[in-house]
Motif scaffolding. Structure first.
Motif, PDB file in Angstrom:
ATOM      1  N   ASP A  12      -3.371  -7.599 -11.990  1.00  0.00           N
ATOM      2  CA  ASP A  12      -3.417  -9.029 -11.667  1.00  0.00           C
ATOM      3  C   ASP A  12      -3.399  -9.686 -12.999  1.00  0.00           C
ATOM      4  O   ASP A  12      -3.865  -9.174 -14.192  1.00  0.00           O
ATOM      5  CB  ASP A  12      -4.604  -9.409 -10.841  1.00  0.00           C
ATOM      6  N   ARG A  13      -2.950 -10.767 -12.894  1.00  0.00           N
ATOM      7  CA  ARG A  13      -3.016 -11.856 -14.188  1.00  0.00           C
ATOM      8  C   ARG A  13      -4.375 -12.351 -13.877  1.00  0.00           C
ATOM      9  O   ARG A  13      -4.710 -13.016 -12.866  1.00  0.00           O
ATOM     10  CB  ARG A  13      -2.206 -13.008 -13.982  1.00  0.00           C
ATOM     11  N   ALA A  46      -3.731  -8.045 -16.577  1.00  0.00           N
ATOM     12  CA  ALA A  46      -2.565  -8.474 -17.468  1.00  0.00           C
ATOM     13  C   ALA A  46      -2.809  -9.909 -18.125  1.00  0.00           C
ATOM     14  O   ALA A  46      -2.368 -10.952 -17.782  1.00  0.00           O
ATOM     15  CB  ALA A  46      -1.456  -8.758 -16.562  1.00  0.00           C
ATOM     16  N   GLN A  49       0.409 -11.085 -19.945  1.00  0.00           N
ATOM     17  CA  GLN A  49       1.045 -11.806 -18.841  1.00  0.00           C
ATOM     18  C   GLN A  49       0.648 -13.188 -18.782  1.00  0.00           C
ATOM     19  O   GLN A  49       1.280 -14.073 -18.356  1.00  0.00           O
ATOM     20  CB  GLN A  49       1.439 -10.999 -17.725  1.00  0.00           C
ATOM     21  N   GLN A 141       6.537  -6.440 -18.072  1.00  0.00           N
ATOM     22  CA  GLN A 141       5.837  -5.872 -16.944  1.00  0.00           C
ATOM     23  C   GLN A 141       6.686  -4.560 -16.721  1.00  0.00           C
ATOM     24  O   GLN A 141       6.019  -3.580 -16.665  1.00  0.00           O
ATOM     25  CB  GLN A 141       6.035  -6.733 -15.435  1.00  0.00           C
ATOM     26  N   ASP A 144       4.606  -2.177 -19.090  1.00  0.00           N
ATOM     27  CA  ASP A 144       3.559  -2.106 -18.498  1.00  0.00           C
ATOM     28  C   ASP A 144       3.566  -0.735 -17.569  1.00  0.00           C
ATOM     29  O   ASP A 144       2.822   0.181 -17.609  1.00  0.00           O
ATOM     30  CB  ASP A 144       2.844  -3.075 -17.682  1.00  0.00           C
TER      31      ASP A 144
HETATM   32  N1  TRP Z   1       2.840  -9.881 -11.978  1.00  0.00           N
HETATM   33  C1  TRP Z   1       1.669  -9.427 -11.701  1.00  0.00           C
HETATM   34  C2  TRP Z   1       0.895 -10.477 -11.102  1.00  0.00           C
HETATM   35  O1  TRP Z   1       1.483 -11.473 -11.227  1.00  0.00           O
HETATM   36  C3  TRP Z   1       0.546  -8.688 -12.780  1.00  0.00           C
HETATM   37  C4  TRP Z   1       0.981  -7.354 -13.275  1.00  0.00           C
HETATM   38  C5  TRP Z   1       1.356  -7.311 -14.640  1.00  0.00           C
HETATM   39  C6  TRP Z   1       1.543  -6.423 -12.580  1.00  0.00           C
HETATM   40  N2  TRP Z   1       1.710  -6.107 -15.018  1.00  0.00           N
HETATM   41  C7  TRP Z   1       1.938  -5.170 -13.831  1.00  0.00           C
HETATM   42  C8  TRP Z   1       1.702  -5.822 -11.458  1.00  0.00           C
HETATM   43  C9  TRP Z   1       2.435  -4.103 -13.551  1.00  0.00           C
HETATM   44  C10 TRP Z   1       2.129  -4.392 -11.059  1.00  0.00           C
HETATM   45  C11 TRP Z   1       2.426  -3.530 -12.306  1.00  0.00           C
HETATM   46  O2  TRP Z   1       0.029 -10.397 -10.145  1.00  0.00           O
END
Ligand code: TRP
Ligand code: SF4
Length: 339
Positions: A12-13, A46, A49, A141, A144
């Protein structure tokens, strides 16, 4: 020997505390995966992000990293079974993002439906001109996921285009530099999106219609009292329509099937007062949240324990990330001094 389990990654962010919408939308699935023992689960917070659209608000991100960890631990994410780590503490991810950025066109990023939707909602941050960092966050991502060799990624529907973009990057990488990376698969959680207390399709902080996992009993009572009910009911004996009432909607999530049936029947027959109906719901939500609050308090009182959980999670993840980077650099002929 037991075959190595496939790795699961999600996260999660950290832009706000988690609420019951997150619980039914994604956290519950993660708990089930953790308990099933089918995968080796990783959860990332995250923060990098989160900064792509909160770059001018680092305090907010920092504060919410702590809140989100406490939210995870309080619902039963067990650090003995699930590795929890902070994205920025794995700098290999940033390095990999740079490598991947050669494999993605700007036009493709601009077409990404998730990015498009978010941009439309973030006019106040970006105006008409988006940053390189935000437009490129799907690349980050993808890094990640692949830096930990993630095989499965449980996400909501809104995140599917990000997984698809990651798969494209992996295919492109493998076709240019040789078979190196695994293409991850999305697991779509079958839970639906939970509506807000006001009946809005989405529960969210900015909408002021959310019940947080960390809410106190008093906060829950107060919020439930303000929930939107059937506008046709003015007097107690007016016949009601539970299908348009948010209180009935939440009874479905937090009350027993017998209670739900009783709520609906009595409401339709005009035999139920809305205040009593709300009190019963608030009580059930508080019963659900009681063990979560207790666990949260336990961890809140032990900051060094939480820090250790993160340190261990980071160390473990870092080993995997270093291993992946060795493979990637070898494939890209960047393995200097390693002959
Ligand atoms: N984009 C996801 C969100 O907004 C957060 C996230 C970042 C994520 N890196 C990831 C989810 C890798 C799955 C895998 O909640
Ligand atoms: Fe909603 Fe309950 Fe009132 Fe019916 S009685 S309108 S279900 S709050």
């Amino acid at each position: 020997m037991e075959a190595k389990k496939k790795r699961m990654l999600t996260g999660d962010r950290p832009t706000g505390r988690l609420h019951i919408g997150h619980y039914f939308g994604s956290l519950k699935t993660r708990l089930a995966i953790q308990e099933s023992g089918e995968y080796d689960p990783y959860i990332l917070i995250a923060d990098v992000q989160a900064l792509t659209d909160n770059f001018s608000n680092p305090e907010k991100v920092r504060k919410n990293v702590r809140e989100v960890i406490l939210d995870y631990l309080s619902i039963g994410i067990d650090p003995k079974k699930t590795t929890i780590y902070i994205q920025s503490m794995i700098p290999e991810t940033a390095e990999l993002t740079v490598f991947y950025s050669n494999l993605v066109t700007i036009a493709r990023l601009e077409r990404n439906p998730t990015v498009k939707t978010e941009l439309a909602q973030k006019r106040e941050v970006f105006g008409e001109s988006v940053t390189y960092g935000f437009l490129g966050y799907p690349v980050n991502q993808a890094a990640d996921i692949t830096v930990v060799d993630g095989a499965v990624v449980p996400v909501g529907e809104d995140q599917l285009p990000l997984i698809e973009q990651c798969r494209e990057i992996v295919r492109k990488f493998n076709s240019i530099y040789g078979e190196t990376l695994r293409e991850p698969e999305a697991i779509l959680s079958n839970t639906k999106r939970i509506k807000g207390l006001d009946g809005n399709e989405k529960m969210g902080k900015s909408l002021g219609n959310a019940i947080y996992l960390a809410d106190t009993e008093e906060e829950v009572n107060k919020k439930v009292m303000s929930a939107v009910t059937d506008p046709a009911r003015i007097k107690k004996d007016d016949q009601g329509h539970p299908d348009v009432c948010m209180v009935a909607y939440y009874h479905n999530l937090f009350s027993t099937p017998e209670e739900v049936q009783c709520v609906c029947e009595e409401c339709k027959e005009g035999k139920r007062g809305c205040v009593a109906c709300k009190k019963q719901l608030a009580k059930n939500i508080n019963t659900f949240l009681a063990p979560i609050r207790e666990k949260r308090k336990y961890y809140e009182e032990r900051p060094e324990l939480v820090e250790n959980i993160l340190k261990e999670g980071t160390e473990k993840t870092k080993k995997t990330a270093e291993e992946t980077m060795r493979k990637i650099k070898k494939a890209m002929k960047l393995n200097y001094f390693e002959n």
